[in-house]
Every structure is written in structure tokens, then in C-alpha cells.
Design an enzyme around this catalytic site. Sequence first.
Site, short mmCIF file in Angstrom:
data_model
loop_
_atom_site.label_atom_id
_atom_site.label_comp_id
_atom_site.label_asym_id
_atom_site.label_seq_id
_atom_site.Cartn_x
_atom_site.Cartn_y
_atom_site.Cartn_z
N ASP A 39 42.94 38.46 32.37
CA ASP A 39 42.97 39.43 33.47
C ASP A 39 43.30 38.81 34.83
O ASP A 39 43.38 39.51 35.82
CB ASP A 39 41.67 40.24 33.55
CG ASP A 39 40.41 39.40 33.42
OD1 ASP A 39 40.51 38.23 33.00
OD2 ASP A 39 39.33 39.92 33.73
N LYS A 60 39.21 35.97 32.02
CA LYS A 60 39.24 34.95 33.08
C LYS A 60 37.88 34.31 33.34
O LYS A 60 37.82 33.18 33.81
CB LYS A 60 39.87 35.50 34.36
CG LYS A 60 39.03 36.45 35.15
CD LYS A 60 39.76 36.86 36.43
CE LYS A 60 38.94 37.92 37.14
NZ LYS A 60 39.73 38.78 38.00
#
Length: 281
Positions: A39, A60
Site C-alpha cells: 500500500d 507496508k
Amino acid sequence: MTQPQGKVYIVGGGPGDPELLTLKAKSVIESADVIIYADSLVHPSVVDFAKPGAEVHGSKTLNLGEIMDLTLAAVRQGKTVARIQSGDPSIYGAVLEQMRLLEAEHVDYEIIPGVCSAFAAAARLKVELTVPGGPQSIIMTRAEGRVSMPDGEQLKDLAAHGTSLILFLSVSRMVSVVRQLLEAGYTESTPVAVVYRVGWPDEIVIRSTLSDIAEKVRDGKFTLQALVMVGEAMDPNLIHQVPTAANGVASSHLYSSDYTHLYRTGDGESPDDEEGGSDGD
Ligand SMILES: C[S@@+](CC[C@H](N)C(=O)[O-])C[C@H]1O[C@@H](n2cnc3c(N)ncnc32)[C@H](O)[C@@H]1O
């Protein structure tokens, strides 16, 4: 009865614009039970293609162990997992360690390629990275930082070739990058483009030369998610040059009316070299 194992798809999510997903990537995302997407650089609208009820995780903030725990738990329940990476998974995608773990666990997996950010940036810049009569090679690399570079792959070694050079993960080190490129043989007037978040709504493109690109990047205040594209191919004036016999500006042979290749007979002399028999790439 034991549950049949599911499957993992490692999917290239492209540079950001969801329209740059491949049809195959889209159909894998549409049918996945679990989606784990990078992301930081995969646009959230890519996940809008998920089916209702699909489980969606951004990666992430996860470490490799956590990603694999989610993946293996799903696969063992017979689910399909889409692990969406930015750009193409084969370039700085950290997929080797994921594949090793999947292999060790005998999990079925497949890789779906994606549009690499470098090619999206070339498209945005309207450049051909291989220039007729100019550089015919592209080096994709990164500047040394927390990750050290192997012998022979320091910027000064690679830059000495004068090719089109594309740097990932390096925009935070522009002063050192420029110094090494100049030491290696590029000049102050070598064209450079820095492309920040290509394909995203906040995309920024800076075009300049090695003389002042570090200052411009510093003024732009971005330190990540950008590509540094170096070399003659990035010259915005190339596109306005008209090839003539006298000015040394070249066009490729491929569509030249006098050039013969496997699929077409030109009106010039038949070449006897290997290229004349090539498949016209
Ligand atoms: C971990 S690497 C992943 C590269 C990715 N696999 C690819 O094919 O583009 C992340 C780096 O790729 C580059 N990058 C990825 N997506 C980008 C984008 N949309 N715009 C500009 N640079 C991007 C940046 O240099 C960023 O620091």
C-alpha cells in the site's frame, strides 16, 4: 478429508494508475479470497476490484514473517491469495524470499508480470530509451545506500558505459549520485529526468541536466518514490530533430523503406548481416 491447498499469485500492480494493471492481474484480484498489497506504492483503487467479502491487507507495516503467516494460513484453508507488488515484481520486489518460503512449504504459486514504473516513466516523458544512433542499452540500478552494491556495480562503474541509466531507490542521494555520474563520464549537460509517483494524481516530473538536478530535487522536497532517468534518451529536444543525411541524426532501420528483414523486403540492398535476418525487433 484434507482441504486442498489454495494458490498464491504474486501480482505486478503497475506504477499506480489502475488502468495500467494487466487484464490477468485484474482477473486474479477479482477472484482472490485474500489480498495483500504493497500500500505504499500500489494505488488503493486496485483493491476496488476485489470481490465482496475478500480479506484485504496493506503490507507496508508488515514484516516478511507476518506476510507469510497471513499467506500460509489462507492457502491452508484452500483460499487464493493475491500478493500485489508495485510495478513488476521482478525489480526490487523482494519476491525471492517470498518464493523461497512458498517453495519450502510446497505452496503452488504463479507470478503475473506488471508494468514497471521505469517504463511508465519513459511513457510519461515520451522518450525512447534506446536511441537510434545513440545508446542501445538500458541499465536499471540503484545508488549504494543502506544496501551495499557488489563489486563492479558501483554507479561509477555502470555510468562509465554512457547508456540510458535508470535509478530506483536513489532520489534521496542526488548530490552523491550526480557526483558519481560526472566522475564516470556523463557531463553537466547530460539530460536527466526525475519522475515522482508516476501514474498517481500527485505525480511530479522534473526535467533538467546533471548541472542542477540535485538542487531541483532538493527544492521539490521529495526523498522517495521517484525514478532518476539519465542519458541522451531523456533529451526533450530529440523528438524535434529531423534526421537528414547531413546532420547525423539517425532513425531506426526497422520501418525504413530500404531495409529488408524477415517480414518485409525493402527497396535497398539486402543486408547480409544477422540483423537483416532478424525478427524485426
Ligand atoms: C521497491 S522498488 C519497486 C519497483 C517496482 N517493482 C517497479 O517495477 O517499478 C520502489 C522504487 O521503485 C520506484 N518506483 C516504484 N513505483 C514508482 C512510481 N509510481 N513512480 C516513481 N517511482 C516509482 C522508486 O524508485 C521507488 O523507490
